[in-house]
Each structure stands twice: as structure tokens, then as C-alpha cells.
Design a protein around this motif. Structure first.
Motif, PDB file in Angstrom:
ATOM      1  N   THR A  49       0.809  -1.109   0.068  1.00 36.62           N
ATOM      2  CA  THR A  49       0.064  -0.127   0.238  1.00 36.62           C
ATOM      3  C   THR A  49       0.620   1.332  -0.151  1.00 36.62           C
ATOM      4  O   THR A  49       0.381   2.277  -0.436  1.00 36.62           O
ATOM      5  N   ASN A  50       2.125   1.372   0.339  1.00 39.28           N
ATOM      6  CA  ASN A  50       2.831   2.286   0.889  1.00 39.28           C
ATOM      7  C   ASN A  50       4.267   1.985   0.452  1.00 39.28           C
ATOM      8  O   ASN A  50       5.165   2.305   1.569  1.00 39.28           O
ATOM      9  N   PRO A  51       4.577   1.298  -0.713  1.00 40.84           N
ATOM     10  CA  PRO A  51       5.840   0.721  -0.719  1.00 40.84           C
ATOM     11  C   PRO A  51       7.009   1.918  -0.769  1.00 40.84           C
ATOM     12  O   PRO A  51       8.077   1.627   0.025  1.00 40.84           O
ATOM     13  N   THR A  52       7.005   2.764  -1.579  1.00 44.76           N
ATOM     14  CA  THR A  52       8.160   3.804  -1.574  1.00 44.76           C
ATOM     15  C   THR A  52       8.356   4.578  -0.322  1.00 44.76           C
ATOM     16  O   THR A  52       9.381   4.491   0.063  1.00 44.76           O
ATOM     17  N   SER A  53       7.169   5.120   0.104  1.00 44.18           N
ATOM     18  CA  SER A  53       7.493   6.128   1.186  1.00 44.18           C
ATOM     19  C   SER A  53       7.869   5.260   2.567  1.00 44.18           C
ATOM     20  O   SER A  53       8.682   5.649   3.482  1.00 44.18           O
ATOM     21  N   THR A  54       7.298   3.919   2.810  1.00 41.34           N
ATOM     22  CA  THR A  54       7.888   3.136   3.739  1.00 41.34           C
ATOM     23  C   THR A  54       9.161   2.755   3.852  1.00 41.34           C
ATOM     24  O   THR A  54       9.805   2.892   4.841  1.00 41.34           O
ATOM     25  N   VAL A  55       9.679   2.601   2.555  1.00 44.34           N
ATOM     26  CA  VAL A  55      10.983   2.328   2.348  1.00 44.34           C
ATOM     27  C   VAL A  55      12.069   3.490   2.745  1.00 44.34           C
ATOM     28  O   VAL A  55      12.999   3.209   3.472  1.00 44.34           O
ATOM     29  N   ILE A  56      11.684   4.621   2.348  1.00 49.23           N
ATOM     30  CA  ILE A  56      12.346   5.822   2.517  1.00 49.23           C
ATOM     31  C   ILE A  56      12.234   6.256   3.949  1.00 49.23           C
ATOM     32  O   ILE A  56      13.453   6.593   4.577  1.00 49.23           O
ATOM     33  N   PHE A  57      11.407   6.045   4.406  1.00 47.70           N
ATOM     34  CA  PHE A  57      11.171   6.378   5.882  1.00 47.70           C
ATOM     35  C   PHE A  57      11.787   5.500   6.819  1.00 47.70           C
ATOM     36  O   PHE A  57      12.577   5.998   7.724  1.00 47.70           O
ATOM     37  N   LYS A  58      11.842   4.210   6.656  1.00 43.88           N
ATOM     38  CA  LYS A  58      12.601   3.212   7.532  1.00 43.88           C
ATOM     39  C   LYS A  58      14.057   3.381   7.451  1.00 43.88           C
ATOM     40  O   LYS A  58      14.919   3.089   8.208  1.00 43.88           O
ATOM     41  N   ALA A  59      14.259   3.642   6.124  1.00 42.62           N
ATOM     42  CA  ALA A  59      15.666   3.842   5.678  1.00 42.62           C
ATOM     43  C   ALA A  59      16.447   5.030   6.523  1.00 42.62           C
ATOM     44  O   ALA A  59      17.571   5.061   7.035  1.00 42.62           O
ATOM     45  N   MET A  60      15.615   6.205   6.440  1.00 45.90           N
ATOM     46  CA  MET A  60      15.979   7.337   7.219  1.00 45.90           C
ATOM     47  C   MET A  60      16.277   7.323   8.754  1.00 45.90           C
ATOM     48  O   MET A  60      17.386   7.512   9.211  1.00 45.90           O
ATOM     49  N   ILE A  61      15.459   6.526   9.257  1.00 46.62           N
ATOM     50  CA  ILE A  61      15.306   6.204  10.798  1.00 46.62           C
ATOM     51  C   ILE A  61      16.286   5.236  11.040  1.00 46.62           C
ATOM     52  O   ILE A  61      17.356   5.574  12.262  1.00 46.62           O
TER      53      ILE A  61
END
Length: 385
Positions: A49-61
Motif C-alpha cells: 500500500t505504501n511501498p516507496t514512502s515506507t522504504v524511505i522512512f525506515k531507511a531514514m530512521i
């Protein structure tokens, strides 16, 4: 684009000055110190459902806290996730950072994901995804932070600004066609204003589905196992009608079914990750609070509730007595819960707390991805005791 911006620039602006590596605090008077310790390798499950944004977010933190992260892609979003990881790895390379700090399972499968979660070098799991994968994460023996379903009730109290409230709800529910787990699912309205609210919904592009069409649509949308039909996830109203073989008027923004029951046998009362809402009538806020709890108990405990009112006493009652981790007032819940239109911490992972079978009720961020090492000097002798 909005979700990707939140997950990157929104997270960056919120946490750029937060110290998450090395000594965090010194108290010279008490002679104690605290230091951040990375947890290590993080396994991150990514939903469709939110593949790109979740990858970016989890990578950032993960990078903010000096952790490595390995993504397990949802098979139907594997190419999106692969492309996003490639962007992140190139950025790491450009800055001379170890690009392998961010990686992914090239051949995604349940078996590969299970092996990643079970591996002795995996120290934490960030579990966003379907019920089966989240359960597997918790049963792996590796510490896991999970999210839960967001069957968000939205209560409209008699003092609410009706046109603005309806505008907010439609904008929230149709944002990305309803795939954000914090989007509204059931609208609960005081009976004294229910007809006015209904007319306003219709005026702003809602279609109230009824009779055999509503029954046919609901049975196709929510399958016998209680899960949503994957073919209908993230679809706009007109496309949903085509899938279900039901005539939906051109220009419809959101499909609404008026309901009076909550439970597994009433598909509109559960989580619907598309442009569909349930509509309930109640006598007053006390009945609204009770019905909201019933909706949450069906699916959604610990997640989010929203309400629209000018009565602060009603706000306090819902805040103190709703079994959720976040309450939103006079704002669309989809973007309010993740911190776009509120001062909540920006996050693509919304914890559901103990009541939602989770380990935290936080909007997950860097502070959830470190351990604290403590140091203290002796300040008394045994004989002093």
C-alpha cells in the motif's frame, strides 16, 4: 509524491538536530551518562500500500541511528521497492557512506523473509504488512515493532462545522484512494445533524449505495476471511463500481453505505483501504463514543480515532476513554495521524500500544531504534547506608 516528501524531507526536518549517536547526556552533578547504542541489523517488512514512502522512512530512521537495514518487499510492489532502494544506495555512495547499510531481498518470498527474521544477526524487525507476516515477525523470537489495522471511527458531533468537516473527511479518505491505514473508515454522526451531513456529503461528491447494490458490493469488497479483496485496494470510486459490477455515478469521490450494525457480518464496518465509508447515526456523544469503541474492537484497537466538534468537553471525553494511541480533532485523519497536518511526529509506522498487541504506542521514529547505555560513578559507600 506527498507521502515520499513526508518520509524524506519531513523526517529530515524533524530529526536533523536530534543526537542519536554517541554520548546523549551528561549529568555532572549526579555523575551519570547516557550513550546511544545502535541495535544492529534491522529487518523491515514493506507493504504494497505504501511501498516507496515506507522504504524511505525506515531507511531514514535506520541511518539516523547508525543501524543497517534489509527490506523484505511485498511481491506485488517489488519493483517499486527495488527502485527506491537504488536511489537511497546511490545517495549513500555519493556521500562516501557504506551503501550496503541499506539492502533488500532480491528474491522476495515468505521463506526468504522468514529466514531473514530468524537470522541470529537480525536484531530487530520493523513489521508493516499483512496479518500473517506481522504474526510471523512476532513469533520469530527477534524483537519486533509492529503496526496494526486502522479501522478509524470518525465522530461528527452536533457543534461541528458541517461543510468544512465533510470536505476534510472526503479529502482524507480519497487521498491516495484510502490506502493510508489512518484514513477514516466509519463516519458516526449525531442524529440531529445527520440529514444535513448526508446532504453535504452528496453535494461534495459522495454516493450513498443502497439495497442489492450495497450488499453485492460489500460481499465482494470484504472476503469471507475478513480481509479486503486485494483487487479493490487503493481504487477510486468509479473503478470500484466497475470491479463490483455496480453502477457508480460519474464524478463520485467516495462511496458511502448507511449502516446500523458493527461486526464480521457487516463488511462496511471494518477497515476498507479504498474510497468507501460507513455512515452511522447516534443520539449523542456518549452513544457516539460507545459505537466508536465497538468499531475499534472489531478491528483497530490501539490505532486512531478522529472527531469533529467545537465542544472541548467532548474532546476530553473521547481522549480519555477511547482505546487508541492517537486522537485527532477537526482534521482529516489520514494525513493528521502521520504528522503532515498536525504536530505529531512524522512517521509511516503508527504504533498501537499494548491494547493493539504492540510494544509501543508511538509514531515510530529514531528513538525506537536505539538502546541506551548508562554509566554512573559511585556516590556513597555501603557503610553510608
Amino acid at each position: 509524491m506527498a507521502k515520499n516528501t513526508l518520509a524524506s524531507m519531513g523526517v529530515y526536518e524533524e530529526y536533523k538536530d536530534l543526537k542519536m549517536v554517541g554520548v546523549l547526556q551528561r549529568d555532572e552533578a549526579k555523575q551519570v551518562m547516557e550513550a546511544a547504542v545502535p541495535v544492529g541489523v534491522i529487518a523491515a517488512l514493506i507493504p504494497s500500500t505504501n511501498p516507496t514512502s515506507t522504504v524511505i522512512f525506515k531507511a531514514m530512521i535506520a541511518l539516523k541511528t547508525a543501524n543497517a537495514i534489509i527490506f523484505s518487499p511485498h511481491p506485488s510492489a517489488a519493483k517499486c521497492i527495488e527502485a527506491t532502494v537504488a536511489v537511497i544506495r546511490q545517495a549513500l555512495k555519493d556521500f562516501g557512506a557504506p551503501e550496503n547499510a541499506v539492502s533488500y531481498l532480491e528474491y522476495a518470498s515468505l521463506e526468504a523473509t522468514q529466514e531473514l527474521m530468524d537470522d541470529r544477526d537480525t536484531k530487530m524487525i520493523l513489521a508493516t504488512g499483512g496479518k500473517a507476516m506481522v504474526k510471523a515477525a512476532y513469533s520469530s523470537g527477534t524483537p519486533a515493532i509492529r503496526v496494526g489495522p486502522g479501522n478509524v471511527p470518525c465522530y461528527i458531533e452536533k457543534t461541528a462545522d458541517i461543510p468544512q468537516t465533510v470536505e476534510r473527511i472526503i479529502a482524507s479518505k480519497t487521498f491516495d484512494n484510502g490506502v493510508i491505514c489512518a484514513s477514516e473508515q466509519s463516519v458516526i454522526v449525531d442524529d440531529s445533524i445527520a440529514e444535513t451531513v448526508k446532504e453535504e456529503f452528496i453535494k461534495q461528491g459522495a454516493y450513498f449505495i443502497t439495497g442489492p447494490d450495497a450488499e453485492k458490493f460489500g460481499k465482494l469488497m470484504i472476503q469471507r476471511n475478513g480481509l479486503m479483496n486485494p483487487a479493490m485496494v487503493g481504487k477510486d470510486a468509479e473503478t470500484l463500481g466497475q470491479i463490483a459490477g455496480v453502477a457508480i455515478p460519474a464524478g463520485t469521490q467516495v462511496i458511502i453505505s448507511e449502516e446500523n450494525q458493527v461486526g464480521r457480518d457487516y463488511p462496511y464496518s471494518t477497515e476498507k483501504l479504498c474510497s468507501v465509508l460507513a455512515f452511522y447515526r447516534v443520539q449523542d456523544w456518549e452513544e457516539g463514543l460507545a459505537l466508536s469503541r465497538k468499531v475499534l474492537e472489531l478491528k483497530g484497537l490501539g490505532h486512531t480515532l478522529s472527531l469533529h466538534t467545537a465542544d472541548e468537553a467532548v474532546v476530553e471525553a473521547f481522549f480519555l476513554h477511547s482505546p487508541v494511541s492517537r486522537v485527532l480533532v477537526n482534521v482529516g485523519s489520514a494525513l493528521g495521524a502521520v504528522g503532515v497536518t498536525t504536530a505529531f511526529l512524522p512517521s509511516m509506522m503508527l504504533g498501537c500500544g499494548a491494547i493493539g498487541n504492540g510494544s509501543t504506542s508511538d509514531n515510530i521514529g529514531p528513538k525506537n531504534l536505539i538502546n541506551i547505555r548508562y554509566l554512573a560513578y559511585g556516590d556513597k559507600e555501603i557503610s553510608d547506608l
